[in-house]
Design a protein around this motif. Structure first.
Motif, short mmCIF file in Angstrom:
data_model
loop_
_atom_site.label_atom_id
_atom_site.label_comp_id
_atom_site.label_asym_id
_atom_site.label_seq_id
_atom_site.Cartn_x
_atom_site.Cartn_y
_atom_site.Cartn_z
N GLY A 186 52.16 64.51 77.07
CA GLY A 186 51.44 65.53 76.47
C GLY A 186 49.84 64.56 75.94
N LEU A 187 49.67 63.72 76.38
CA LEU A 187 48.20 62.99 76.10
C LEU A 187 47.07 63.47 76.95
N GLY A 188 47.29 64.59 77.80
CA GLY A 188 46.34 64.79 78.46
C GLY A 188 46.16 64.17 79.89
N PRO A 189 45.12 64.60 80.79
CA PRO A 189 45.01 63.97 82.14
C PRO A 189 44.42 62.71 82.00
N ILE A 190 44.90 61.71 82.94
CA ILE A 190 44.51 60.29 83.30
C ILE A 190 42.96 60.36 83.51
N GLU A 191 42.43 59.34 82.85
CA GLU A 191 40.87 59.37 83.17
C GLU A 191 40.94 58.47 84.41
N PHE A 192 40.00 58.65 85.14
CA PHE A 192 39.60 57.61 86.38
C PHE A 192 38.23 57.62 86.84
N GLU A 193 37.71 56.41 87.23
CA GLU A 193 36.71 56.22 87.81
C GLU A 193 36.19 56.88 89.14
N ARG A 194 37.04 56.81 90.06
CA ARG A 194 36.92 57.14 91.57
C ARG A 194 38.22 57.43 91.96
N LYS A 195 38.16 58.19 93.16
CA LYS A 195 39.62 58.40 94.15
C LYS A 195 39.50 57.75 95.30
N ASN A 196 40.65 57.14 95.70
CA ASN A 196 40.46 56.36 96.94
C ASN A 196 41.50 57.38 97.86
N PRO A 197 41.12 57.52 99.01
CA PRO A 197 41.95 58.44 100.02
C PRO A 197 43.34 57.38 100.57
N ILE A 198 44.42 58.55 100.42
CA ILE A 198 45.67 57.46 100.86
C ILE A 198 45.42 57.12 102.31
N PHE A 199 45.06 57.83 102.98
CA PHE A 199 44.81 57.35 104.53
C PHE A 199 43.50 57.44 104.91
N PRO A 200 42.62 56.21 104.61
CA PRO A 200 41.13 56.39 105.12
C PRO A 200 41.04 56.36 106.55
N GLU A 201 39.93 56.85 107.09
CA GLU A 201 39.48 56.65 108.51
C GLU A 201 39.27 55.16 108.87
N SER A 202 40.00 54.91 110.06
CA SER A 202 39.72 53.43 110.43
C SER A 202 38.28 53.31 111.04
N PRO A 203 37.82 51.90 110.81
CA PRO A 203 36.30 51.87 111.65
C PRO A 203 36.32 52.00 112.94
N PRO A 204 35.15 52.26 113.45
CA PRO A 204 35.15 52.36 115.02
C PRO A 204 35.67 51.06 115.46
N ILE A 205 35.84 50.91 117.01
CA ILE A 205 36.32 49.76 117.85
C ILE A 205 35.24 48.63 117.68
N LEU A 206 33.96 48.95 117.89
CA LEU A 206 32.96 48.36 117.98
C LEU A 206 32.55 47.61 116.76
#
Length: 83
Positions: free
Chosen positions: A10-30
């Motif tokens: 009942g305290l309202g939504p949680i404040e956050f600064e940024r969102k991080n994706p759960i499955f980020p894209e992997s960097p290119p092979i090079l």
């Protein structure tokens, strides 16, 4: 939290600064760094053919009675004195 990520206290939504994706894209092979430190299994033929990166997860696949458990146990025991 409810299944819809709504707070139940009942305290309202949680404040956050940024969102991080759960499955980020992997960097290119090079862009990735080359293999510098290898995980030695203790089996010379396998270490020469397939270098396994230190910290890299590997899946050991094979049929029944092919020695998968023995291989993994030997690899762990081989690393005991090096890590």
């Amino acid at each position: 939290m409810s299944p819809l990520a709504e707070p139940l206290d009942g305290l309202g939504p949680i404040e956050f600064e940024r969102k991080n994706p759960i499955f980020p894209e992997s960097p290119p092979i090079l862009v990735r760094q080359p293999l510098k430190k290898t995980l030695e299994t203790g089996i010379k033929v396998l270490d020469a053919m397939i270098p396994i990166g230190f910290g890299q997860r590997e899946l050991v696949m094979g049929d029944k009675s092919t020695g998968k458990t023995t291989f993994v146990t030997d690899t762990i025991l081989n690393q005991k004195s090096t890590v």
